[in-house]
Design a protein around this motif. Structure first.
Motif, PDB file in Angstrom:
ATOM      1  N   VAL A   1       7.010  -5.752   8.873  1.00 52.91           N
ATOM      2  CA  VAL A   1       6.047  -5.708   7.766  1.00 52.91           C
ATOM      3  C   VAL A   1       4.926  -4.747   8.123  1.00 52.91           C
ATOM      4  CG1 VAL A   1       4.410  -7.010   6.358  1.00 52.91           C
ATOM      5  CG2 VAL A   1       6.544  -8.085   7.099  1.00 52.91           C
ATOM      6  N   PHE A   2       4.629  -3.822   7.221  1.00 53.61           N
ATOM      7  CA  PHE A   2       3.460  -2.948   7.336  1.00 53.61           C
ATOM      8  C   PHE A   2       2.503  -3.291   6.198  1.00 53.61           C
ATOM      9  CE2 PHE A   2       6.748  -0.222   9.317  1.00 53.61           C
ATOM     10  CZ  PHE A   2       6.126   0.032  10.535  1.00 53.61           C
ATOM     11  N   HIS A   3       1.328  -3.771   6.571  1.00 60.29           N
ATOM     12  CA  HIS A   3       0.345  -4.161   5.547  1.00 60.29           C
ATOM     13  C   HIS A   3      -0.761  -3.104   5.497  1.00 60.29           C
ATOM     14  CE1 HIS A   3      -2.167  -6.285   2.875  1.00 60.29           C
ATOM     15  NE2 HIS A   3      -2.967  -6.816   3.772  1.00 60.29           N
ATOM     16  N   LEU A   4      -0.667  -2.216   4.489  1.00 58.58           N
ATOM     17  CA  LEU A   4      -1.653  -1.145   4.322  1.00 58.58           C
ATOM     18  C   LEU A   4      -2.499  -1.325   3.070  1.00 58.58           C
ATOM     19  CD1 LEU A   4       0.714   0.163   6.117  1.00 58.58           C
ATOM     20  CD2 LEU A   4      -0.156   2.347   5.325  1.00 58.58           C
ATOM     21  N   ALA A   5      -2.080  -2.184   2.153  1.00 58.00           N
ATOM     22  CA  ALA A   5      -2.792  -2.323   0.883  1.00 58.00           C
ATOM     23  C   ALA A   5      -4.220  -2.805   1.125  1.00 58.00           C
ATOM     24  CB  ALA A   5      -2.060  -3.303  -0.026  1.00 58.00           C
ATOM     25  N   ALA A   6      -5.179  -2.106   0.517  1.00 63.19           N
ATOM     26  CA  ALA A   6      -6.588  -2.468   0.673  1.00 63.19           C
ATOM     27  C   ALA A   6      -7.423  -1.708  -0.339  1.00 63.19           C
ATOM     28  CB  ALA A   6      -7.077  -2.160   2.092  1.00 63.19           C
ATOM     29  N   SER A   7      -8.585  -2.243  -0.617  1.00 59.32           N
ATOM     30  CA  SER A   7      -9.575  -1.497  -1.381  1.00 59.32           C
ATOM     31  C   SER A   7     -10.478  -0.785  -0.386  1.00 59.32           C
ATOM     32  CB  SER A   7     -10.406  -2.446  -2.253  1.00 59.32           C
ATOM     33  OG  SER A   7     -11.491  -1.753  -2.836  1.00 59.32           O
TER      34      SER A   7
ATOM     35  N   GLY B   1       0.808  -1.215   0.000  1.00 56.60           N
ATOM     36  CA  GLY B   1       0.000   0.000   0.000  1.00 56.60           C
ATOM     37  C   GLY B   1       0.836   1.257   0.000  1.00 56.60           C
ATOM     38  N   GLY B   2       2.073   1.154  -0.440  1.00 59.24           N
ATOM     39  CA  GLY B   2       2.973   2.305  -0.427  1.00 59.24           C
ATOM     40  C   GLY B   2       2.595   3.396  -1.411  1.00 59.24           C
ATOM     41  N   SER B   3       1.749   3.078  -2.383  1.00 59.45           N
ATOM     42  CA  SER B   3       1.314   4.095  -3.341  1.00 59.45           C
ATOM     43  C   SER B   3       0.075   4.842  -2.878  1.00 59.45           C
ATOM     44  CB  SER B   3       1.038   3.450  -4.705  1.00 59.45           C
ATOM     45  OG  SER B   3      -0.001   2.477  -4.593  1.00 59.45           O
ATOM     46  N   GLY B   4      -0.513   4.404  -1.761  1.00 60.25           N
ATOM     47  CA  GLY B   4      -1.699   5.065  -1.233  1.00 60.25           C
ATOM     48  C   GLY B   4      -1.363   6.268  -0.376  1.00 60.25           C
ATOM     49  N   PHE B   5      -2.397   6.956   0.075  1.00 60.56           N
ATOM     50  CA  PHE B   5      -2.229   8.183   0.860  1.00 60.56           C
ATOM     51  C   PHE B   5      -1.472   7.925   2.158  1.00 60.56           C
ATOM     52  CE2 PHE B   5      -4.609  11.213   3.842  1.00 60.56           C
ATOM     53  CZ  PHE B   5      -3.640  12.191   3.717  1.00 60.56           C
ATOM     54  N   VAL B   6      -1.987   7.022   2.984  1.00 56.64           N
ATOM     55  CA  VAL B   6      -1.342   6.726   4.266  1.00 56.64           C
ATOM     56  C   VAL B   6       0.007   6.054   4.034  1.00 56.64           C
ATOM     57  CG1 VAL B   6      -1.584   5.529   6.476  1.00 56.64           C
ATOM     58  CG2 VAL B   6      -3.598   6.538   5.384  1.00 56.64           C
ATOM     59  N   GLY B   7       0.086   5.183   3.029  1.00 53.85           N
ATOM     60  CA  GLY B   7       1.330   4.474   2.750  1.00 53.85           C
ATOM     61  C   GLY B   7       2.466   5.402   2.389  1.00 53.85           C
ATOM     62  N   ARG B   8       2.179   6.439   1.603  1.00 50.08           N
ATOM     63  CA  ARG B   8       3.230   7.381   1.219  1.00 50.08           C
ATOM     64  C   ARG B   8       3.709   8.191   2.416  1.00 50.08           C
ATOM     65  NH1 ARG B   8       2.693  10.269  -4.641  1.00 50.08           N
ATOM     66  NH2 ARG B   8       0.443  10.236  -4.464  1.00 50.08           N
TER      67      ARG B   8
ATOM     68  N   PHE C   1       4.411  18.818   6.539  1.00 51.71           N
ATOM     69  CA  PHE C   1       3.874  20.177   6.501  1.00 51.71           C
ATOM     70  C   PHE C   1       2.357  20.060   6.561  1.00 51.71           C
ATOM     71  CE2 PHE C   1       4.786  18.810   2.146  1.00 51.71           C
ATOM     72  CZ  PHE C   1       3.536  18.893   1.563  1.00 51.71           C
ATOM     73  N   PRO C   2       1.654  21.106   6.973  1.00 52.91           N
ATOM     74  CA  PRO C   2       0.194  21.016   7.110  1.00 52.91           C
ATOM     75  C   PRO C   2      -0.500  20.880   5.757  1.00 52.91           C
ATOM     76  CG  PRO C   2       1.077  22.858   8.380  1.00 52.91           C
ATOM     77  CD  PRO C   2       2.187  22.371   7.501  1.00 52.91           C
ATOM     78  N   GLY C   3      -1.524  20.017   5.747  1.00 55.45           N
ATOM     79  CA  GLY C   3      -2.432  19.984   4.608  1.00 55.45           C
ATOM     80  C   GLY C   3      -2.091  19.068   3.465  1.00 55.45           C
ATOM     81  N   TRP C   4      -1.119  18.157   3.618  1.00 56.98           N
ATOM     82  CA  TRP C   4      -0.800  17.265   2.492  1.00 56.98           C
ATOM     83  C   TRP C   4      -1.903  16.232   2.305  1.00 56.98           C
ATOM     84  CZ3 TRP C   4       1.389  16.154  -1.849  1.00 56.98           C
ATOM     85  CH2 TRP C   4       1.415  14.831  -2.297  1.00 56.98           C
ATOM     86  N   ILE C   5      -2.360  16.089   1.072  1.00 60.75           N
ATOM     87  CA  ILE C   5      -3.302  15.031   0.702  1.00 60.75           C
ATOM     88  C   ILE C   5      -3.167  14.799  -0.787  1.00 60.75           C
ATOM     89  CG2 ILE C   5      -5.277  16.544   0.235  1.00 60.75           C
ATOM     90  CD1 ILE C   5      -7.028  14.328   1.547  1.00 60.75           C
ATOM     91  N   ASP C   6      -3.437  13.564  -1.214  1.00 64.68           N
ATOM     92  CA  ASP C   6      -3.296  13.249  -2.638  1.00 64.68           C
ATOM     93  C   ASP C   6      -4.505  12.501  -3.199  1.00 64.68           C
ATOM     94  OD1 ASP C   6      -3.056  10.805  -1.432  1.00 64.68           O
ATOM     95  OD2 ASP C   6      -1.180  10.233  -2.416  1.00 64.68           O
TER      96      ASP C   6
END
Length: 428
Positions: free
Chosen positions: A123-129, A32-39, A258-263
């Protein structure tokens, strides 16, 4: 974060190292490294843990891009600016591994699996739908089967110190209060996975018909499969050091980096964007309702600290933590709406369709009236203007609005009738 301790010395139960010290020489596997929390998690590890060995990121080729190209693209954002400026050597510690969590066995090459088994210690498992309307087979494959497959891979890891599974606060949505423990799942997870995998291949139509029965008390496939995944993690707790973190509704970063990062526009962000652009003018909501929000950087720090606690604990029942605000810093929907209006007045969006003026109401009839005049009618007018000027109309938008309005009206009529019947039948 490098100086933070997981517990205070006053409690007499501190970790024997700081976070940076724990990760010295450790190799990490991240899904899940390409997701919001993962990055955000990836940025934290690279910036605050200078002596980390290697961070392996599972990615799949997508949209004509190789996994190396995808890794370069996900790093090419302002989130990683301070890493590039202050710790550029940290980026060399990244290794991308081609895999697909939506496929059996993670579609992982055996050579890559051997490398991960020999080197990975966390191991960090964040990948999910995170879609609520996914078909059951897709949600089970991505959120539950992938968790099982990753845990199977983890059983081969000779240096494993911590396996952290990121779940959601709302995987037990029928509970009035959420405690840091596992709650029953609607059936045995092995039977459910076997049924879904078999029926999904042989008769997906029958599986769709059985979905409501399988979900039980859960309102959608997302919460059901995340609950299922927690019990899969628990099943491996006698062989692996495991922990579970349950974030609530994740919002942009508060401070770090920094404040306000979101993708992305998941959760409330799409509604805020629609209201700020002057497209959305009414919500069926309660001004006095609280929703549990958590800034992404705060949630990520909890995830990292969980890995340290899991390593200290070792084998045994999974440690469960909520990354949520609970009763701290609560904000009502009405207050949030007011703040959003003030922010739009101070820093307006570009290319707005209309002046932002969003109204929240819990009156069903008023909502439907406002929906008709503020959403449906303007959409029809815009389509007519597009057609008149020779441009392609957005008929799919009209169909979506009409469908939403139809179901909203049916729901309101049914609710009114049932309420009247309830009064007639149970009135004293």
């Amino acid at each position: 974060m490098a100086e933070e301790q997981a517990r205070s010395e006053a409690e007499g139960d501190v970790l024997p190292w700081t976070v940076a010290e724990f990760y010295r020489g450790q190799s990490v596997l991240l899904t899940g490294g390409s997701g919001f929390v993962g990055r955000v998690l990836l940025e934290k590890l690279l910036f605050y843990c200078p002596d980390i060995d290697t961070v392996y990121v599972l990615l799949r080729p997508r949209k004509g891009l190789s996994v190396q190209e995808r890794l370069h693209k996900l790093l090419d954002v302002p989130l990683f600016d301070r890493v590039r400026a202050q710790r550029p050597e940290a980026l060399e510690r990244l290794q991308v591994v081609e895999a697909d969590t939506a496929q059996p066995g993670l579609a992982l090459a055996e050579a890559d699996a051997r490398v991960l088994a020999e080197r990975v210690s966390v191991v960090f498992h964040l990948a999910a739908s995170v879609r609520f309307d996914d078909p059951l087979i897709k949600a089970v494959r991505t959120n539950a089967c992938a968790t099982r497959d990753l845990l199977e891979l983890a059983t081969r890891m000779t240096k494993l110190k911590a396996f952290v599974h990121v779940s959601t606060t709302f995987c037990n949505e029928r509970q009035r209060e959420f405690e840091e423990k596992l709650y029953p799942v609607a059936g045995d997870w092995r039977s459910i996975l076997a049924l879904v995998e078999a029926q999904g291949q042989n008769d997906p139509v029958a599986l769709r018909a059985l979905t409501t029965k399988i979900l039980g008390p859960h309102c959608n496939t997302y919460t059901f499969t995340k609950n299922l995944a927690e019990h899969i993690v628990d099943h491996y707790s006698d062989r692996l050091p495991v922990g579970i973190v349950r974030p609530s509704v994740v919002l942009p970063t508060d401070i770090d980096p920094f404040p306000g990062w979101i993708d992305n526009f998941n959760g409330p962000m799409a509604m805020m964007m629609g209201a700020g652009k002057g497209v959305v003018h009414t919500f069926y909501n309660d001004n006095d309702r609280y929703i549990d929000y958590i800034p992404c950087d705060i949630a990520v720090k909890g995830i990292v600290l969980c890995s340290c606690e899991v390593a200290r604990k070792g084998l045994g029942p999974p440690l469960v933590y909520h990354a949520a605000q609970g009763d701290m810093h609560r904000i009502t929907q009405g207050r949030l709406n007011k703040i959003a209006h003030e922010a739009c007045a101070e820093m307006p969006f570009s290319d707005t369709l209309y002046h932002p003026c969003c109204n929240l109401t819990r009156n069903r009839l008023l909502f439907l009236v406002q929906f008709f005049f503020f959403h449906l009618v303007p959409a029809v007018i815009v389509d007519a203007l597009l057609s008149a000027t020779g441009r392609k109309p957005m008929k799919h938008l009209i169909h979506l609005i009409l469908k939403t309005l139809f179901y909203a009206m049916i729901y309101w009529i049914s609710w009114t009738i049932l309420s009247k019947l309830h009064i007639l039948l149970f009135a004293e």
